[in-house]
Design an enzyme around this catalytic site. Structure first.
Site, short mmCIF file in Angstrom:
data_model
loop_
_atom_site.label_atom_id
_atom_site.label_comp_id
_atom_site.label_asym_id
_atom_site.label_seq_id
_atom_site.Cartn_x
_atom_site.Cartn_y
_atom_site.Cartn_z
NE ARG A 1 20.09 60.86 -12.82
CZ ARG A 1 19.62 61.88 -13.48
NH1 ARG A 1 19.89 63.10 -13.12
NH2 ARG A 1 18.85 61.68 -14.52
CD GLU B 1 26.18 44.19 -34.21
OE1 GLU B 1 25.10 43.56 -34.07
OE2 GLU B 1 26.72 44.35 -35.31
CD GLU C 1 18.77 42.12 -34.74
OE1 GLU C 1 19.12 41.29 -33.87
OE2 GLU C 1 19.27 42.17 -35.87
CD GLU D 1 2.45 39.63 -34.45
OE1 GLU D 1 2.25 40.85 -34.52
OE2 GLU D 1 2.46 39.02 -33.36
CB VAL D 2 6.67 37.22 -39.79
CG1 VAL D 2 7.26 37.86 -41.03
CG2 VAL D 2 7.56 36.11 -39.27
CG HIS D 3 4.09 43.70 -39.27
ND1 HIS D 3 4.50 44.83 -39.94
CD2 HIS D 3 2.74 43.80 -39.13
CE1 HIS D 3 3.45 45.59 -40.20
NE2 HIS D 3 2.37 44.99 -39.72
CE LYS E 1 13.71 41.54 -35.44
NZ LYS E 1 13.59 40.08 -35.33
CG ASP E 2 15.96 43.68 -43.34
OD1 ASP E 2 16.35 42.82 -42.52
OD2 ASP E 2 15.23 43.40 -44.31
#
Length: 124
Positions: A12, A69, A76, A85-87, A94-95
């Site tokens: 495992r 990282e 991301e 879509e952008v939100h 993400k930032d």
């Protein structure tokens, strides 16, 4: 996925390690920043060995930056999957993940200055 028994099961563990290394390989192939950080860490470790300075702070900083990282890339990917879509909240996630890498990188650079700086200064 269901657990197949004890955490001490060697099969495992190898299977889990294989998934983890697949993730490292994927991120190395797809993320330029990760490749830069890997090679910067390798240079820092080589310098530490050549200058005979303590390795633990350098190793810890390398592990921290690379781990963050990897997490940044995971965040991301999940955000892109959940919100193609952008939100505004996707941007925050993400930032913030990218900021964690930046903070760790600045800290690692400062540790590098403190640990490697005096030995490098003596060479010049």
């Amino acid at each position: 996925m269901r657990s197949d028994g004890s955490a001490l099961n060697l099969r495992r563990w190898w299977r889990s390690a294989g998934f983890a290394w697949a993730g490292v390989r994927q991120v190395y192939r797809s993320q330029a920043n990760f490749r830069i950080e890997v090679w910067a860490g390798a240079v820092a470790l080589a310098l530490a060995l050549a200058l005979r300075v303590p390795l633990p702070p350098i190793l810890l900083c390398c592990a921290l930056v690379l781990s963050l990282e990897l997490l940044n890339t995971a965040v991301e990917a999940v955000v892109d999957l959940a919100s193609p879509e952008v939100h505004p909240l996707a941007k925050v996630a993400k930032d913030a993940a990218a900021a964690a890498v930046l903070v760790a990188s600045i800290g690692a650079a400062l540790v590098g200055l403190v640990v490697l700086g005096p030995a490098l200064w003596q060479l010049f």
